[in-house]
Every structure is written in C-alpha cells, then in structure tokens.
Enzyme design. Structure first.
Site, short mmCIF file in Angstrom:
data_model
loop_
_atom_site.label_atom_id
_atom_site.label_comp_id
_atom_site.label_asym_id
_atom_site.label_seq_id
_atom_site.Cartn_x
_atom_site.Cartn_y
_atom_site.Cartn_z
N SER A 131 0.88 -1.17 0.00
CA SER A 131 0.00 0.00 0.00
C SER A 131 0.91 1.21 0.00
CB SER A 131 -0.85 0.02 1.27
OG SER A 131 -1.46 1.29 1.45
N TYR A 144 -2.53 0.56 10.76
CA TYR A 144 -2.41 0.08 9.37
C TYR A 144 -1.03 0.42 8.82
CZ TYR A 144 -3.68 -0.68 4.44
OH TYR A 144 -3.73 -1.10 3.13
C1 8X3 Z 1 -4.91 1.74 0.94
C2 8X3 Z 1 -4.36 3.08 0.67
O1 8X3 Z 1 -4.09 5.51 1.43
O2 8X3 Z 1 -5.88 4.23 2.48
O3 8X3 Z 1 -3.96 0.79 1.25
O4 8X3 Z 1 -3.60 3.79 3.05
S1 8X3 Z 1 -4.50 4.18 1.97
#
Ligand code: 8X3
Length: 243
Positions: A131, A144
């Site tokens: 990502s 995340y």
């Molecule tokens: C998804 C992209 O910008 O939401 O992995 O992290 S973001």
C-alpha cells in the site's frame, strides 16, 4: 502439471479476484484462497481454477491450505486490510494486533509455507500487495501504517535473502482503489462511498493488470516495487475532488 500455477490469497473479491481473472487469462491454473467459499467456488468454476478455504489469520488454516498445493509458480499475497482510521492517541490495541495478523503474519505464513514449492518450480515469483501506507505515514494511519511498513520490511528482507535462488520478489503499493477495503475499514457503505467522493479512484482491475504484467516478464527481470495511485491522488491525504 505442465501448466503454471498461481496461488492467490484474499481471492474472493477486489484485487484478489480481479488478479485471479488476469492470471487465468495469462495461462495460469489459479488456486484461490479465502474464507467466503461461495464466492470462491463461483470464481474457481468460472476460471477453471481451484478453490481452497483459507483464513490467513489462522495458522492451522494456512497449514492445511499449503498442504493442498503441490505446485506453486506464482504467489500473490493479497489478503490484508485496515480496520480503522483512529489516531495513535485513540488507537485500539486489539485492532493493531488484528491488522498485524491480517497483513504481516498472514504474508509470513503463506510465504513460508509455499517457498519450498516456489523454489522447486525453478522460476518462482512472489507478488505482495502493500500500500502507499507501507511507506507514507498519515494521520489516522496508525495501526495500518505500522502493519504495512512491516510488510514492506518483510518483502525487502526476503528479496535479499532469496538472492541467488530462482524466486523473484515484487511489492505493489496502491493508493486509493475502490474495493471493499473502505467498507471494512469504516464499517459502512456510505462512509466508504464518501472516501471516493468527487474523485476517480483506481479499480481492482487496474492493479490486476499490473500483477499480470509483473508475472509475464521474462524470468531474469525482477520488478522490485510498483507505486500506483489514481491521477486524482498525489499522496495519502492529497486528493483532488471535483466541485
Ligand atoms: C490503501 C491506501 O491511502 O488508504 O492501502 O492507506 S490508503
């Protein structure tokens, strides 16, 4: 089997399902792993592939999945996701842990399990969906970001450790792609729709075509990393919206 085999995690929807279609079109027998067997079986029968139950957060499920796969030429580590947009201050420790499981340990387990087959293929390829969150920290990214940065570390270490082995290692880092990603992260469709309001996001097919491109390069060519965003996005939080 003389036909090459591509194994795809998180194959029941989004980038995983689209990539399965593209890899099947490129001539691979596709082995699809995910929890939602109804969707998986429908896709497998459409593509002449194999559907296997897989919960990447469960060690035993991964072991059973791997045990059912005698041949693997391409592994697409696609399963993963985000669970919130909480600040570090407000962060939910159990979500942090789950995101680490879903994104990092999942990739570790499946990769470890299939590495013997990938090496034995004589021309293996591991593609991992990272990502832009794997290299760009942003407010609300917390758990995340931590997980995807770790995925990036894992992939980068792996490429170095596999130098001299017949296995290539690629990471694809997408920005905004409209899939179930934001529904899972934010909990409902209306909130997810708002993420893409007034802009044109990437779609799963865009990433699937990059997966197929990587998988169809000659075997001396390693594509280390692809970073891709919609034209309307310049960084995690810089998005052009109409109106
Ligand atoms: C998804 C992209 O910008 O939401 O992995 O992290 S973001």
């Amino acid at each position: 089997m003389s036909q090459k085999v591509a194994v795809i995690t998180g194959a029941s929807s989004g980038i995983g399902a689209a990539s399965a279609r593209e890899l099947a079109a490129a001539g691979y027998h596709v082995v699809l792993g995910a929890r939602r067997m109804d969707r998986l079986e429908a896709l497998a029968s459409e593509l002449g592939g194999t559907a296997l139950h897989l919960d990447v957060t469960d060690k035993e499920s991964v072991a059973a999945f791997v045990a059912a796969i005698p041949q693997c030429d391409v592994l697409l580590n696609n399963a993963g996701g985000a669970l919130d947009l909480l600040s570090v201050e407000e962060g939910d420790e159990s979500n942090w842990l789950r995101m680490y499981e879903m994104n990092v340990l999942s990739t570790l387990r499946v990769t470890q399990g299939l590495l013997p087959a990938l090496k034995a293929s004589g021309d293996g390829l591991i593609i991992t969906i990272g990502s832009i969150a794997s290299f760009e920290a942003y407010e609300g990214g917390g758990g995340y970001n931590a997980a995807k940065f770790a995925v990036g570390a894992l992939v980068s270490v792996l490429r170095k450790e596999l130098l001299g082995q017949p296995v290539r290692v690629t990471q694809i880092d997408p920005g905004m792609v409209e899939t179930e990603f934001s529904v899972v992260r934010l909990g409902d469709q209306a909130a997810a729709d708002a993420v893409y309001d007034g802009m044109t996001p990437l779609v799963a097919q865009d990433i699937a075509e990059m997966v197929a491109f990587v998988a169809t390069r000659p075997s001396h060519v390693n594509i280390d990393r692809i970073v891709t965003m919609p034209r309307d996005q310049a960084s995690a939080k810089r998005v052009h919206r109409a109106g």
